[in-house]
Design a protein around this motif. Structure first.
Motif, PDB file in Angstrom:
ATOM      1  N   VAL A 163       1.336 102.404  83.609  1.00 33.03           N
ATOM      2  CA  VAL A 163       2.739 102.294  84.035  1.00 33.03           C
ATOM      3  C   VAL A 163       3.380 103.661  83.791  1.00 33.03           C
ATOM      4  O   VAL A 163       3.649 104.033  82.646  1.00 33.03           O
ATOM      5  CB  VAL A 163       3.488 101.196  83.257  1.00 33.03           C
ATOM      6  N   GLY A 164       3.590 104.412  84.859  1.00 29.58           N
ATOM      7  CA  GLY A 164       4.070 105.779  84.693  1.00 29.58           C
ATOM      8  C   GLY A 164       3.061 106.589  83.900  1.00 29.58           C
ATOM      9  O   GLY A 164       1.901 106.710  84.287  1.00 29.58           O
ATOM     10  N   ALA A 165       3.474 107.112  82.754  1.00 32.52           N
ATOM     11  CA  ALA A 165       2.577 107.913  81.916  1.00 32.52           C
ATOM     12  C   ALA A 165       1.917 107.096  80.818  1.00 32.52           C
ATOM     13  O   ALA A 165       1.117 107.638  80.044  1.00 32.52           O
ATOM     14  CB  ALA A 165       3.365 109.068  81.297  1.00 32.52           C
ATOM     15  N   VAL A 166       2.217 105.798  80.746  1.00 38.99           N
ATOM     16  CA  VAL A 166       1.679 104.947  79.673  1.00 38.99           C
ATOM     17  C   VAL A 166       0.429 104.235  80.168  1.00 38.99           C
ATOM     18  O   VAL A 166       0.454 103.552  81.207  1.00 38.99           O
ATOM     19  CB  VAL A 166       2.726 103.922  79.203  1.00 38.99           C
ATOM     20  N   VAL A 167      -0.663 104.365  79.421  1.00 41.04           N
ATOM     21  CA  VAL A 167      -1.937 103.749  79.770  1.00 41.04           C
ATOM     22  C   VAL A 167      -2.274 102.690  78.722  1.00 41.04           C
ATOM     23  O   VAL A 167      -2.254 102.968  77.516  1.00 41.04           O
ATOM     24  CB  VAL A 167      -3.070 104.792  79.846  1.00 41.04           C
ATOM     25  N   ILE A 168      -2.587 101.472  79.199  1.00 37.41           N
ATOM     26  CA  ILE A 168      -2.938 100.362  78.316  1.00 37.41           C
ATOM     27  C   ILE A 168      -4.329  99.872  78.685  1.00 37.41           C
ATOM     28  O   ILE A 168      -4.586  99.496  79.838  1.00 37.41           O
ATOM     29  CB  ILE A 168      -1.920  99.206  78.448  1.00 37.41           C
ATOM     30  N   ASP A 169      -5.235  99.883  77.726  1.00 35.57           N
ATOM     31  CA  ASP A 169      -6.586  99.361  77.941  1.00 35.57           C
ATOM     32  C   ASP A 169      -6.584  97.859  77.710  1.00 35.57           C
ATOM     33  O   ASP A 169      -6.201  97.379  76.634  1.00 35.57           O
ATOM     34  CB  ASP A 169      -7.575 100.036  76.998  1.00 35.57           C
ATOM     35  N   GLN A 185       8.891  93.643  72.748  1.00 35.00           N
ATOM     36  CA  GLN A 185       7.854  94.411  72.057  1.00 35.00           C
ATOM     37  C   GLN A 185       6.743  93.466  71.586  1.00 35.00           C
ATOM     38  O   GLN A 185       6.315  93.484  70.431  1.00 35.00           O
ATOM     39  CB  GLN A 185       8.443  95.170  70.866  1.00 35.00           C
ATOM     40  N   ALA A 186       6.290  92.625  72.521  1.00 33.82           N
ATOM     41  CA  ALA A 186       5.283  91.617  72.193  1.00 33.82           C
ATOM     42  C   ALA A 186       4.236  91.564  73.297  1.00 33.82           C
ATOM     43  O   ALA A 186       4.557  91.636  74.485  1.00 33.82           O
ATOM     44  CB  ALA A 186       5.927  90.244  72.010  1.00 33.82           C
ATOM     45  N   ALA A 187       2.961  91.441  72.894  1.00 33.84           N
ATOM     46  CA  ALA A 187       1.863  91.273  73.837  1.00 33.84           C
ATOM     47  C   ALA A 187       0.987  90.131  73.330  1.00 33.84           C
ATOM     48  O   ALA A 187       0.708  90.031  72.137  1.00 33.84           O
ATOM     49  CB  ALA A 187       1.051  92.565  73.969  1.00 33.84           C
ATOM     50  N   TYR A 188       0.559  89.267  74.251  1.00 29.56           N
ATOM     51  CA  TYR A 188      -0.213  88.101  73.825  1.00 29.56           C
ATOM     52  C   TYR A 188      -0.943  87.496  75.025  1.00 29.56           C
ATOM     53  O   TYR A 188      -0.618  87.774  76.186  1.00 29.56           O
ATOM     54  CB  TYR A 188       0.702  87.044  73.192  1.00 29.56           C
ATOM     55  N   CYS A 189      -1.940  86.673  74.700  1.00 30.73           N
ATOM     56  CA  CYS A 189      -2.635  85.865  75.700  1.00 30.73           C
ATOM     57  C   CYS A 189      -2.744  84.474  75.112  1.00 30.73           C
ATOM     58  O   CYS A 189      -3.534  84.253  74.182  1.00 30.73           O
ATOM     59  CB  CYS A 189      -4.012  86.438  76.022  1.00 30.73           C
ATOM     60  N   GLY A 190      -1.935  83.556  75.599  1.00 29.55           N
ATOM     61  CA  GLY A 190      -1.850  82.247  74.963  1.00 29.55           C
ATOM     62  C   GLY A 190      -1.323  82.407  73.547  1.00 29.55           C
ATOM     63  O   GLY A 190      -0.274  83.003  73.314  1.00 29.55           O
ATOM     64  N   ASN A 246      -0.727  92.765  70.317  1.00 29.20           N
ATOM     65  CA  ASN A 246       0.083  93.956  70.057  1.00 29.20           C
ATOM     66  C   ASN A 246      -0.754  95.153  69.605  1.00 29.20           C
ATOM     67  O   ASN A 246      -0.342  96.304  69.771  1.00 29.20           O
ATOM     68  CB  ASN A 246       1.151  93.657  68.998  1.00 29.20           C
ATOM     69  N   HIS A 247      -1.915  94.878  69.025  1.00 23.93           N
ATOM     70  CA  HIS A 247      -2.758  95.977  68.566  1.00 23.93           C
ATOM     71  C   HIS A 247      -3.280  96.824  69.734  1.00 23.93           C
ATOM     72  O   HIS A 247      -3.762  97.941  69.525  1.00 23.93           O
ATOM     73  CB  HIS A 247      -3.947  95.420  67.766  1.00 23.93           C
TER      74      HIS A 247
END
Length: 235
Positions: free
Chosen positions: A170-176, A192-197, A202-203
């Motif tokens: 996303v723009g200059a931000v890369v997320i693996d 500021q949260a990331a999850y799957c189920g 977040n790590h």
């Protein structure tokens, strides 16, 4: 002209509560710390990188049935202290997040059939555009471009399905994106949260991306499907 506002999904007109929008155009205050330094002329201003909440008052009157309407109005507006969606007729296409503050002080008029009251909400500083609630599909084999119509960073929510892993840029931000998650991965940049189920992710996020003014290119390599809700906002 009489107007209405809608709070927590309920329109004030259904409670016979009409309002003026005169106090709804104000801007929030920038959060800064002002320091007086001995031996230095003038103050030192430290920007804390945020905007303060803003009070949004609605001078209102109950047009009829005051005695019957007030218990419902109290239960609706003061039912809890949480933030809820706040919209009004004067600002079509946008909404705030607010909560009632200062209580309700009714002034009965005309033998108690009508009443005046100022309803004041403590609102988060930004106004969100309803256009920013629309979802845009990501391209599993290419990229998309989103154009921010305001001058303020938007904090999107992104959903992707990538059971074999992949990369989200996303723009200059890369997320693996990791392997082994068959469900929908959610990246909520506002919370500021990331999850799957129930699994926290977040790590994986070094930096939650924002959609700045102008164009942002978004590439999702290796995903099966995905979409993004930009959440455009302004003051």
């Amino acid at each position: 002209m009489s107007n209405t506002f809608t709070f927590a999904g309920v329109n004030s007109g259904t409670m016979h509560l009409l309002c003026s929008h005169g106090g709804t155009y104000d801007a929030p205050e920038r959060d800064v710390t002002v320091l007086a330094v001995p031996g230095r002329n003038g103050d030192l201003v430290v920007d804390n990188g945020r905007w303060r909440n803003v009070p949004v008052p609605y001078p209102c009157y109950v047009q009829r049935g005051f005695a019957d309407s007030v218990p419902q109005i109290r239960a609706w507006l003061a039912g809890d202290g949480n933030y809820h969606r706040l919209e009004d007729d004067a600002h079509p296409g946008e909404y705030r997040m607010g909560r009632l503050t200062g209580g309700l002080d009714f002034d009965p008029l005309y033998l108690g059939h009508q009443a005046e009251v100022t309803v004041t909400f403590d609102c988060k500083p930004h106004r969100w555009l309803t256009a920013g609630e629309a979802w845009t599909a990501l391209d599993p084999s290419g990229s998309i471009t989103l154009t921010n119509p305001t001058g303020f960073d938007a904090l999107p929510v992104i959903e992707v399905v990538a059971p074999s892993g992949g990369t989200l840029t996303v723009g200059a931000v890369v997320i693996d994106l990791p392997e082994g998650y068959s469900g929908t991965m959610v990246i909520d940049c506002q919370r500021q949260a990331a999850y799957c189920g129930a699994a926290p992710l977040n790590h994986l996020i070094t930096d939650f991306p924002a959609l700045g003014a102008g164009d942002t290119i978004i590439t999702a390599a290796g995903i099966t499907s995905g979409r993004i809700q930009p959440r455009w906002c302004r003051l």
